[in-house]
Motif scaffolding. Sequence first.
Motif, PDB file in Angstrom:
ATOM      1  N   LEU C 234      47.319 -78.235   7.859  1.00  0.00           N
ATOM      2  CA  LEU C 234      47.278 -78.453   6.477  1.00  0.00           C
ATOM      3  C   LEU C 234      46.883 -76.989   5.915  1.00  0.00           C
ATOM      4  O   LEU C 234      47.429 -76.791   5.041  1.00  0.00           O
ATOM      5  CB  LEU C 234      45.817 -79.450   6.559  1.00  0.00           C
ATOM      6  N   LEU C 235      46.126 -76.331   6.897  1.00  0.00           N
ATOM      7  CA  LEU C 235      45.657 -74.896   6.350  1.00  0.00           C
ATOM      8  C   LEU C 235      46.984 -74.116   6.450  1.00  0.00           C
ATOM      9  O   LEU C 235      46.989 -73.167   5.550  1.00  0.00           O
ATOM     10  CB  LEU C 235      44.407 -74.513   7.162  1.00  0.00           C
ATOM     11  N   ALA C 236      47.590 -74.216   7.522  1.00  0.00           N
ATOM     12  CA  ALA C 236      48.804 -73.203   7.633  1.00  0.00           C
ATOM     13  C   ALA C 236      49.619 -73.362   6.499  1.00  0.00           C
ATOM     14  O   ALA C 236      50.174 -72.257   5.855  1.00  0.00           O
ATOM     15  CB  ALA C 236      49.772 -73.543   8.871  1.00  0.00           C
ATOM     16  N   GLU C 237      49.981 -74.499   5.767  1.00  0.00           N
ATOM     17  CA  GLU C 237      50.463 -74.685   4.696  1.00  0.00           C
ATOM     18  C   GLU C 237      49.635 -74.204   3.227  1.00  0.00           C
ATOM     19  O   GLU C 237      50.362 -73.475   2.652  1.00  0.00           O
ATOM     20  CB  GLU C 237      50.844 -76.217   4.376  1.00  0.00           C
ATOM     21  N   MET C 238      48.653 -74.653   3.409  1.00  0.00           N
ATOM     22  CA  MET C 238      47.762 -74.531   1.919  1.00  0.00           C
ATOM     23  C   MET C 238      47.412 -72.829   2.021  1.00  0.00           C
ATOM     24  O   MET C 238      47.492 -72.479   0.766  1.00  0.00           O
ATOM     25  CB  MET C 238      46.460 -74.798   2.110  1.00  0.00           C
ATOM     26  N   GLN C 239      47.196 -72.206   2.964  1.00  0.00           N
ATOM     27  CA  GLN C 239      47.067 -70.762   2.975  1.00  0.00           C
ATOM     28  C   GLN C 239      48.213 -69.834   2.961  1.00  0.00           C
ATOM     29  O   GLN C 239      48.108 -68.673   3.039  1.00  0.00           O
ATOM     30  CB  GLN C 239      46.053 -70.517   4.003  1.00  0.00           C
ATOM     31  N   PHE C 240      49.602 -70.288   3.289  1.00  0.00           N
ATOM     32  CA  PHE C 240      50.616 -69.348   3.474  1.00  0.00           C
ATOM     33  C   PHE C 240      50.758 -68.213   2.461  1.00  0.00           C
ATOM     34  O   PHE C 240      50.863 -66.942   3.040  1.00  0.00           O
ATOM     35  CB  PHE C 240      51.899 -70.094   3.498  1.00  0.00           C
ATOM     36  N   LEU C 241      50.742 -68.425   1.220  1.00  0.00           N
ATOM     37  CA  LEU C 241      50.839 -67.420   0.301  1.00  0.00           C
ATOM     38  C   LEU C 241      49.632 -66.374   0.459  1.00  0.00           C
ATOM     39  O   LEU C 241      49.992 -65.109   0.504  1.00  0.00           O
ATOM     40  CB  LEU C 241      50.922 -67.785  -1.086  1.00  0.00           C
TER      41      LEU C 241
ATOM     42  N   GLY D 232      60.373 -73.175   4.254  1.00  0.00           N
ATOM     43  CA  GLY D 232      59.188 -72.562   3.804  1.00  0.00           C
ATOM     44  C   GLY D 232      57.917 -73.142   4.704  1.00  0.00           C
ATOM     45  O   GLY D 232      57.060 -72.426   5.244  1.00  0.00           O
ATOM     46  N   TYR D 233      58.205 -74.591   4.744  1.00  0.00           N
ATOM     47  CA  TYR D 233      57.025 -75.339   5.484  1.00  0.00           C
ATOM     48  C   TYR D 233      57.247 -74.816   6.955  1.00  0.00           C
ATOM     49  O   TYR D 233      56.155 -74.819   7.651  1.00  0.00           O
ATOM     50  CB  TYR D 233      57.324 -76.828   5.214  1.00  0.00           C
ATOM     51  N   LEU D 234      58.344 -74.645   7.567  1.00  0.00           N
ATOM     52  CA  LEU D 234      58.433 -74.564   8.669  1.00  0.00           C
ATOM     53  C   LEU D 234      58.030 -73.127   9.172  1.00  0.00           C
ATOM     54  O   LEU D 234      57.318 -72.859  10.276  1.00  0.00           O
ATOM     55  CB  LEU D 234      60.086 -74.634   9.163  1.00  0.00           C
ATOM     56  N   LEU D 235      58.175 -72.234   8.259  1.00  0.00           N
ATOM     57  CA  LEU D 235      57.705 -70.851   8.700  1.00  0.00           C
ATOM     58  C   LEU D 235      56.257 -70.700   8.676  1.00  0.00           C
ATOM     59  O   LEU D 235      55.632 -70.038   9.136  1.00  0.00           O
ATOM     60  CB  LEU D 235      58.372 -69.678   7.727  1.00  0.00           C
ATOM     61  N   ALA D 236      55.737 -71.517   7.454  1.00  0.00           N
ATOM     62  CA  ALA D 236      54.383 -71.420   7.336  1.00  0.00           C
ATOM     63  C   ALA D 236      53.496 -71.927   8.595  1.00  0.00           C
ATOM     64  O   ALA D 236      52.421 -71.280   9.020  1.00  0.00           O
ATOM     65  CB  ALA D 236      53.673 -72.406   6.203  1.00  0.00           C
ATOM     66  N   GLU D 237      53.967 -72.793   9.197  1.00  0.00           N
ATOM     67  CA  GLU D 237      53.460 -73.666  10.409  1.00  0.00           C
ATOM     68  C   GLU D 237      53.938 -72.375  11.493  1.00  0.00           C
ATOM     69  O   GLU D 237      52.913 -72.040  12.301  1.00  0.00           O
ATOM     70  CB  GLU D 237      54.342 -74.672  10.856  1.00  0.00           C
ATOM     71  N   MET D 238      54.847 -72.055  11.955  1.00  0.00           N
ATOM     72  CA  MET D 238      55.435 -71.063  12.900  1.00  0.00           C
ATOM     73  C   MET D 238      54.507 -69.799  12.861  1.00  0.00           C
ATOM     74  O   MET D 238      54.117 -69.365  13.976  1.00  0.00           O
ATOM     75  CB  MET D 238      56.846 -70.714  12.818  1.00  0.00           C
ATOM     76  N   GLN D 239      54.546 -69.217  11.646  1.00  0.00           N
ATOM     77  CA  GLN D 239      53.837 -67.752  11.461  1.00  0.00           C
ATOM     78  C   GLN D 239      52.493 -67.804  11.271  1.00  0.00           C
ATOM     79  O   GLN D 239      51.856 -66.740  11.060  1.00  0.00           O
ATOM     80  CB  GLN D 239      54.541 -67.400  10.270  1.00  0.00           C
ATOM     81  N   PHE D 240      51.814 -69.001  11.278  1.00  0.00           N
ATOM     82  CA  PHE D 240      50.385 -69.177  11.017  1.00  0.00           C
ATOM     83  C   PHE D 240      49.471 -68.131  11.517  1.00  0.00           C
ATOM     84  O   PHE D 240      48.755 -67.044  11.013  1.00  0.00           O
ATOM     85  CB  PHE D 240      49.534 -70.373  11.164  1.00  0.00           C
ATOM     86  N   LEU D 241      49.589 -68.114  12.966  1.00  0.00           N
ATOM     87  CA  LEU D 241      48.675 -67.001  13.577  1.00  0.00           C
ATOM     88  C   LEU D 241      48.960 -65.551  13.402  1.00  0.00           C
ATOM     89  O   LEU D 241      47.905 -64.837  13.304  1.00  0.00           O
ATOM     90  CB  LEU D 241      49.076 -67.421  15.431  1.00  0.00           C
ATOM     91  N   GLN D 242      50.227 -65.282  13.348  1.00  0.00           N
ATOM     92  CA  GLN D 242      50.454 -63.840  13.119  1.00  0.00           C
ATOM     93  C   GLN D 242      50.047 -63.448  11.717  1.00  0.00           C
ATOM     94  O   GLN D 242      49.663 -62.291  11.389  1.00  0.00           O
ATOM     95  CB  GLN D 242      51.849 -63.542  13.260  1.00  0.00           C
ATOM     96  N   ARG D 243      50.194 -64.435  10.806  1.00  0.00           N
ATOM     97  CA  ARG D 243      49.612 -63.927   9.575  1.00  0.00           C
ATOM     98  C   ARG D 243      48.382 -64.105   9.235  1.00  0.00           C
ATOM     99  O   ARG D 243      47.782 -63.169   8.495  1.00  0.00           O
ATOM    100  CB  ARG D 243      50.183 -65.229   8.409  1.00  0.00           C
ATOM    101  N   ALA D 244      47.612 -64.907   9.853  1.00  0.00           N
ATOM    102  CA  ALA D 244      46.189 -65.053   9.733  1.00  0.00           C
ATOM    103  C   ALA D 244      45.353 -63.962  10.636  1.00  0.00           C
ATOM    104  O   ALA D 244      44.273 -63.716  10.254  1.00  0.00           O
ATOM    105  CB  ALA D 244      45.753 -66.424  10.131  1.00  0.00           C
ATOM    106  N   TYR D 245      46.076 -63.454  11.642  1.00  0.00           N
ATOM    107  CA  TYR D 245      45.559 -62.489  12.474  1.00  0.00           C
ATOM    108  C   TYR D 245      46.195 -61.323  12.846  1.00  0.00           C
ATOM    109  O   TYR D 245      46.466 -60.935  13.898  1.00  0.00           O
ATOM    110  CB  TYR D 245      44.916 -63.207  13.711  1.00  0.00           C
TER     111      TYR D 245
END
Lengths: 311, 311, 250, 250
Positions: C234-241, D232-245
Motif C-alpha cells: 500500500l505504501l509503495a503505491e501511495m508514496q511513489f511520487l 506505473g504500479y509495477l514500478l512503484a512496487e519494484m523500485q520501492f526500496l531504491q526510492r525510499a532509501y
Amino acid sequence: PQALAEFQARIDRGERIEPKEWMPEGYRKTLIRQIGQHAHSEIVGQLPEGNWITRAPTLERKQILLAKVQDEAGHGLYLYSACETLGVTRDELFEKLHSGAMKYSSIFNYPTLTWADMGAIGWLVDGAAIMNQVPLQRTSYGPYARAMVRICKEESFHQRQGYSIMMKMAQGTPAQKEMAQDALNRFWYPSLMMFGPSDAESVHSTQNMAWKIKINTNDELRQRFVNETVPQAEYLGLTVPDEHLRWNDDKQGYDFSEPDWDEFFEVLKGNGPCNEERLGARRKAWDDGQWFREGLSAYADKQATRRTAAE
Amino acid sequence: PQALAEFQARIDRGERIEPKEWMPEGYRKTLIRQIGQHAHSEIVGQLPEGNWITRAPTLERKQILLAKVQDEAGHGLYLYSACETLGVTRDELFEKLHSGAMKYSSIFNYPTLTWADMGAIGWLVDGAAIMNQVPLQRTSYGPYARAMVRICKEESFHQRQGYSIMMKMAQGTPAQKEMAQDALNRFWYPSLMMFGPSDAESVHSTQNMAWKIKINTNDELRQRFVNETVPQAEYLGLTVPDEHLRWNDDKQGYDFSEPDWDEFFEVLKGNGPCNEERLGARRKAWDDGQWFREGLSAYADKQATRRTAAE
Amino acid sequence: RPAMFDWLCRLGDNALILGHRTSEWCGHGPALEEDIALANTALDLIGHCQMWLGLAAEVEGQGRTADQLAYLRDAMAFRNVKLVELPNGDIGQTIMREFLFDAFHFELLTELSTSPNTRVAEIAAKALKEVAYQLDRASDLVVRLGDGTEESHARMQAALDHLWPYTGEMFTADAVDTAMTEAGIAPDLSDLQTRWTATVKDILDEATLTLPERRFDVHTGGKQGRHTEHLGYLLAEMQFLQRAYPGAEW
Amino acid sequence: RPAMFDWLCRLGDNALILGHRTSEWCGHGPALEEDIALANTALDLIGHCQMWLGLAAEVEGQGRTADQLAYLRDAMAFRNVKLVELPNGDIGQTIMREFLFDAFHFELLTELSTSPNTRVAEIAAKALKEVAYQLDRASDLVVRLGDGTEESHARMQAALDHLWPYTGEMFTADAVDTAMTEAGIAPDLSDLQTRWTATVKDILDEATLTLPERRFDVHTGGKQGRHTEHLGYLLAEMQFLQRAYPGAEW
C-alpha cells in the motif's frame, strides 16, 4: 514381533530401509507425517520470501532470492517423491495440507515485513532447519536420508546468502541497521520454536529415536543452534533479544530464555499472524490451477488414445 | 403534424419541455441517447482519474481529486435521473453501456500515465466538456438544462483545479515539466476529438439544432476551445503539439490541425488504448455488485411485508 | 511527549490507511450511490488524517509536515491498527470493516471531543460529525445486507468472521495508550470497548448475524509498527511520487 | 548512439518487466513443476535484463549501472512493449503471453547472436539457449492446454484473443529500430515477423486454437515510453526500496 525385532536390528546395525522392504505400520505412518510436513513446509515456505521477490532492491538480490525460492519448490518435489515411496500420492498430501489435517512449520506463519527479513530467514530459519536436517542425513529410511543430503547442501548455501544480507543491512545506513535488528527481534524466538517443545513433553520421541527417524532431542538441537548463532549475531553487531542470554562455562554453551510456548501453541491452533493468508494462498493456487492440471491430463489421455489408434 | 408544429413553436419561443408533456418520439430518443451517453461518460470518466487517487502526491491533492471523482459520480446521478424522466430506467441504461449498445466519450479510452494527466484532464478534457455543456444550459428539455446548470458550475471548478496542477508541474522540476508537456502532447488531439467530427459529416445535426438539443456546431465549439486554450498553454510555457497552429487575424481565431479522425473511429470501434479496461472495469463493478443490490432490495421487500403485517 | 506523537500518529494513520483503502473503490462500487458514499468517506478520512498528522508534526517539533509523515515514513513507523490495512475484499467486507472501525472511532472521538487538550478536542469535534454519519450509514448497510438475501447474509457473516480477530487491537492498551489516559487526554480503552461491544452486538443482532466465538485480539501489533504484509505494498503505491521526485512541489 | 541506448533498453526492459510479471507467480503456481519452471524463467529473464541494461549503461556512458536503469527510471523512460507489462491474468494467459513473446524473442536473439557487434552477439548467444528452452516449454504447454479439456481450450483461446492486439508492437519498427537495422546491428523486424507468424500459426494450429481476426497492432507505444496504466504500479512496487532509501547498499 519377529519381523519387528529384525527390523529394529537392521536399524541398529545402521542399515537403510528401502521402499519395498517390510516396515512396521507405525514407522511408515510417522515417516509420512514427518516427511510430508517437511515437504509442505518447503512449499508454504516459498510464500514469506516470495513476498519480497518483486521488491528485491537490486537485480542481483532478486536473482538470488528467485533461485532460493525455486530451490524450495525443488526440495518440496524431492520430499513429496520420498513420501510417495511410502504409498501416499502427492495429491493426497496436498489435500491434507489444504484441509488442515497436516501441518507445515509454524515459522512460516510469521510475516516478512522488511527486506532484512530475507536475511533473517536465510540466517536463522534456514540455520535452524539445517540444524534439524543435518542429523537426518543419517536417518534410517533411504529415500529420506538421500533427499536430506541434497537439501542440506543447498540450505547451507541459502544460509550463507541470508547472513550476507544481514551483514549488508547491519553495516548499512541507520535505517537498514534498524531493520536488521528488528528482523532479529521478530525471528529469534520463532526460530527457537522450530525445534519443537522440550522433549520431556513429547510422547513419541523415544520410539522415533529408536527407529532413527529422530536423531537428536529438540533441546539438544536448540542448544546447538543458540551456541552457533549468538556469536554470529555479535559479529553482525546485533543484539539477541534475550536479556537472560549468557555464556555458561560449565555446560560450554549459552543459557537462554525459552520461547513463549503459549504463542507457539496459539500459532499451531491457527492464531498466528499469517496462518490464514498462507493456507489461503496455497488453497487458492490449487483451486485456480485445477483447470490447468485437468487440461494437461486430458491431453495426455488423448495422446495415449491416439497412439493406441495409430498402432 | 399539428402537434409537431406546436412542439417546434414552443421550442422556438424558448419554452422548456417538461417530462410529462408531449414530445416527438425522435426528440425523446435522441435525448435519451445524448443524456445517457453523457451520464455514462461521467461514470466511466471516474476511472482514468481514479487511477491516480491512491498515488496522489500530497494529502491535499488527494482530497481534491477524491472530491472531483465524487462530483463525477454525482453528475452521473443527475443525468441518469434526467434520463429517467424520459421513461428509461438507470438499470436499462447501464445494461446498454455494458453491452456496448450505448457509448461514452472516447476520451476516457486514453490512459492516465503520469500525475500531470490529472492536470491535463481537468484543464483540457473538462475544458472541452464545459465548452460543449455551457450552451446546453439553454437546451429545450427542462431536466437536462437544469442538470447542465449544476454540472457546469462544478466543471469549471474542476477545470481551474486541473489548470493549477498543470501550473505546478510546468513550473516545477525538469522532470515535472517534461510530464506536463507529455500530458499536453497526449491529450491535445483527443480533446479536439471530443467535439466530434466536422458537422458536414453529421446527418442528425440540423434536426437536433432545430430541437435545441444541440446548440452549436462541432466546428464552432472546437474553434472556441482552441482559441481559449492556446493562450493558456502559452501562459504555462508549454507547446501545443501542432506545427500548423497559428493565429489567423481574418477569422480572429487560430488555424490548427485536425485531429487524426482515423484514430477517432478506431477508438470508437473499440481499438483505443483502454476500451477493454474501462468497459471491463465497469462490467466487473456491476457484476460484483449484484449480490449487494439484491441484498438491499430483498431487505426492502421484507421491511415492506413487515410493515404490512404490523398494520 | 513522544507518547503523544505516537498516539497522534495512530489517529492519523488509521484515518489515512482506511481512507486509502476506501478510495480504492472509486469508480468500482456496486451502485452509483455507493460510489459517491465511498468517495465521500475516503475524503473525510483523508481530511482527519491531515489534521491529526498535522498536530503530530507540531508536537514532534522537528519541522516535519503532515505530508512528510504520510509520504516519507516506511511501514515500521506507521501506527495504524492492522484492521484498516487489510485488503478490501468484497464490498461486504469493506462495509463490515467500516462498521467495526466506525463504532470504535465514534466512541473515541466522542470522548476526545471533550478532552482537556483543546487542540485534540477541536479536531475530534470536527471529525466526530462526519464519523457519526459514517457509522449510521455503515450500520444501516450491515443490517440491510445481513438481513437481505441468503447470499448477502452469508457474505456479511464471512466478512465478520474474517475481520473479527483484528478488532481487539483497537482496545489493547499499551504504554502509549496508558500514558495518554493517565495524562487525561485520552479515554480508557476498556470503557470504549464496553460501549463498542454493546453497539456491535445490537447492530449484528438486528442484522441477524452471529458474533464470532473466536478471540477478537488475535492480530495485534500494528499500533507498535508491526504490520501485516499488506501495508508495504500500500505504501509503495501511495508514496511513489514523493519517493521518486524528492523535494518536488505538486 | 542514443538509438543504440534506447534499443538496448528495449531488450533489457522487456526482460525485466516480463521477468517481474513471471516472478509474481512464485509460490502460487498451479502445480509444483510449474512453480519451479516459472521461477526459473523469471530468473533467466532477470539475468538477461542485467546483461542488456549493463551494456545500455556502458553505451550511454554517463556512469549509470544496470541497477540504476532498472530502479531509478520512471515509466515514461521504460522501453518495453506493452505486451510484457500486462497483468498476468490466469496461468493460461501467462503461458500464452510467454509463448507469443518467446517466439519473437527466440527469432530476435537468433539473429542477434550473429550480430557484427560482438558485445550484442555475446549476450544474445547466452540468452538464446535459455529462451530456446522457454519457447519449447511454452509451446508445449500451449498445445497441451489448447487441446486439453473444453475449459482449458476456452481459456487459452480467451488468452490469445486478449493478448493478440498487443503482439504487433514487437514488429512495428520506428526510427530506433530502423537505425539499428541500418547500422547492421539488428535484424529487420519484418523478417522476424514472417518467421514469428509461421511459428505461431503452427503451434496454434496444433493447439486447435484459432488465430484472431482482429488487428494485431492495436496497442503500441510502449517502445516509445507510452505504456499502459499497469506499468506505473509495477514500478512503484519494484523500485520501492531504491526510492525510499536512496544510496543505500543491499
